[in-house]
Design a protein around this motif. Structure first.
Motif, PDB file in Angstrom:
ATOM      1  N   PHE A  15       0.769  -1.221   0.104  1.00 50.93           N
ATOM      2  CA  PHE A  15      -0.070  -0.142   0.002  1.00 50.93           C
ATOM      3  C   PHE A  15       1.145   1.221  -0.341  1.00 50.93           C
ATOM      4  O   PHE A  15       2.364   1.141   0.087  1.00 50.93           O
ATOM      5  CB  PHE A  15      -1.174   0.364   1.403  1.00 50.93           C
ATOM      6  N   THR A  16       0.101   2.882  -0.401  1.00 47.33           N
ATOM      7  CA  THR A  16       0.584   3.303   0.199  1.00 47.33           C
ATOM      8  C   THR A  16       0.364   4.388   1.535  1.00 47.33           C
ATOM      9  O   THR A  16      -0.162   4.979   1.875  1.00 47.33           O
ATOM     10  CB  THR A  16       0.429   4.637  -1.083  1.00 47.33           C
ATOM     11  N   THR A  17       1.928   5.168   1.778  1.00 47.19           N
ATOM     12  CA  THR A  17       1.594   5.873   2.727  1.00 47.19           C
ATOM     13  C   THR A  17       0.874   7.184   2.461  1.00 47.19           C
ATOM     14  O   THR A  17       1.484   8.133   1.488  1.00 47.19           O
ATOM     15  CB  THR A  17       2.528   6.064   4.140  1.00 47.19           C
ATOM     16  N   GLU A  39      -1.661  -5.973   8.550  1.00 48.32           N
ATOM     17  CA  GLU A  39      -1.883  -4.687   7.168  1.00 48.32           C
ATOM     18  C   GLU A  39      -2.630  -3.644   8.078  1.00 48.32           C
ATOM     19  O   GLU A  39      -2.028  -2.761   7.909  1.00 48.32           O
ATOM     20  CB  GLU A  39      -2.852  -5.065   6.335  1.00 48.32           C
ATOM     21  N   ALA A  40      -3.717  -3.767   8.890  1.00 47.82           N
ATOM     22  CA  ALA A  40      -4.334  -2.913   9.580  1.00 47.82           C
ATOM     23  C   ALA A  40      -3.364  -2.061  10.622  1.00 47.82           C
ATOM     24  O   ALA A  40      -3.624  -0.818  10.915  1.00 47.82           O
ATOM     25  CB  ALA A  40      -5.553  -3.364  10.574  1.00 47.82           C
ATOM     26  N   LYS A  43      -0.235   0.026   9.184  1.00 46.68           N
ATOM     27  CA  LYS A  43      -1.387   1.418   8.421  1.00 46.68           C
ATOM     28  C   LYS A  43      -1.600   2.323   9.435  1.00 46.68           C
ATOM     29  O   LYS A  43      -1.287   3.354   9.668  1.00 46.68           O
ATOM     30  CB  LYS A  43      -2.794   0.742   7.666  1.00 46.68           C
ATOM     31  N   GLN A  44      -1.843   1.889  10.814  1.00 50.20           N
ATOM     32  CA  GLN A  44      -2.158   2.623  11.799  1.00 50.20           C
ATOM     33  C   GLN A  44      -1.168   3.111  12.569  1.00 50.20           C
ATOM     34  O   GLN A  44      -0.942   4.031  12.678  1.00 50.20           O
ATOM     35  CB  GLN A  44      -2.854   2.023  12.884  1.00 50.20           C
ATOM     36  N   TRP A  47       0.708   5.790  10.154  1.00 51.36           N
ATOM     37  CA  TRP A  47      -0.417   6.997  10.268  1.00 51.36           C
ATOM     38  C   TRP A  47       0.099   7.761  11.138  1.00 51.36           C
ATOM     39  O   TRP A  47       0.178   8.815  11.342  1.00 51.36           O
ATOM     40  CB  TRP A  47      -2.113   6.137  10.272  1.00 51.36           C
TER      41      TRP A  47
END
Length: 352
Positions: A15-17, A39-40, A43-44, A47
């Motif tokens: 994915f892309t940040t 993955e979740a 991503k957190q 972020w």
């Protein structure tokens, strides 16, 4: 998105940040639901780092990659890779913060349940500990590395053989192994240093040889003084191979080839014929050191000759030569003079 690479059962994330970086890495699991959770969470974390300025969290895989790059010159690099391959399925996909005491104890139990000895288990744990400590103290990736508890290891006695046993063993070995064994008993060099010895490392006029730092286990150069036994062995091998000192020629062939390993099948068969058990090729080095200590060679000189990095490595041979303690042992002896015990029958009664 989640995907699987060709010929791989593990899930990967891509994915892309928010700041435009492309993330592509293994989730470390074959379970799709677990990969989605990974993955979740990833991503957190990214972020929070981008928006709240939190310190980046690093995975075990990142630590392994950096460790392998920074320690590629280690003498035990191949051993490290072997231990890392075992650790990979257990820690792949985990953040470094998740590797706590409970998880490390589980790794220890798993290693033991597979039949690994305490020594092997400790080598794996020692590598894990070294990586976590570097992540804390040098890379700044961890606030605090967890404590790694080692297993107790039985202390084995130093295995060495007598000169008669050594002569018997050498007679049973093929020519190339026999001379390599003689050379090891004369110099104490490790197996890899003997099999890889080149003529450019030998000066027969000065009767010396040398091991370069990148060839030594302690990564320090070793100067080797060649005694008569070593010189006689080397002279027999002049002209056989253009670069290597010791080489091997198959029956019926005229080509001499370098030797990769000494302690193989021929070595084991010779041990059996010689009636010697529980003896590895490396024990020739122990034998060399034991003979030196019994002959009176000082331990500090033996350390330099053997290329050991610490004096503690040489002290395991100290018990073979206790003569230097004689003066101290005599301090509490009685004043009675020691005389040979000879039974005499004088025919006289006591007091006459």
């Amino acid at each position: 998105m989640l995907y699987r690479r060709h010929n791989s059962s593990r899930w990967w994330v891509r994915f892309t940040t928010p700041d435009g970086r492309e993330i592509r890495q293994s989730a470390g699991t074959t379970d799709k639901k677990a990969a989605e959770e990974y993955e979740a969470r990833l991503k957190q974390d990214l972020w929070r780092q981008a928006r709240l300025g939190e310190r980046p969290r690093h995975t075990w895989q990142e630590a392994v990659v950096r460790w392998v790059e920074e320690t590629s010159g280690k003498a035990s690099h191949a051993d490290d890779l072997s231990h890392l391959r075992w650790l990979d399925p257990h820690l792949c996909g985990h953040q470094l913060e998740e590797i706590d005491r409970e998880r490390i104890d589980a790794l220890q139990r798993s290693r033991k349940n597979e039949g690994a000895s305490s020594a092997t288990c400790n080598r794996t744990l020692a590598l894990l500990r070294a990586i976590l400590r570097r992540a804390e103290r040098e890379w700044g990736w961890l606030d605090r590395a967890p404590h790694v508890r080692m297993l107790s290891e039985p202390r084995r006695r130093v295995r060495w053989i007598t000169r008669d046993e050594a002569d018997r063993l050498v007679r049973e070995l093929p020519e190339h192994l026999a001379d390599m064994a003689r050379f090891t008993l004369a110099t104490g060099l490790r197996e890899a240093n003997v099999t890889g010895l080149e003529w450019s490392q030998v000066d027969l006029v000065r009767r010396v040889a040398w091991i370069h730092p990148d060839q030594a286990k302690a990564r320090r150069a070793i100067g080797v003084s060649l005694n008569n036994d070593a010189v006689l062995v080397l002279r027999r091998w002049i002209g056989r191979h253009p670069t290597r000192v010791f080489a091997f020629r198959r029956r019926g062939s005229s080509d001499w080839r370098p030797i990769g390993k000494a302690g193989g099948a021929a070595w084991r068969k010779a041990l059996q014929r010689a009636g010697i058990t529980d003896f590895r090729w490396h024990d020739l080095r122990h034998t060399w050191a034991s003979w030196h200590v019994q002959a009176g060679t000082p331990l500090h000189a033996l350390q330099e000759m053997g290329g050991w990095s610490s004096f503690a490595m040489v002290q395991r041979y100290a018990h073979l030569s206790p003569e230097h303690l004689a003066e101290h042992a005599a301090r509490i002896e009685t004043k009675a003079r020691v005389v040979p015990h000879i039974q005499r029958h004088t025919g006289k009664k006591e007091g006459q």
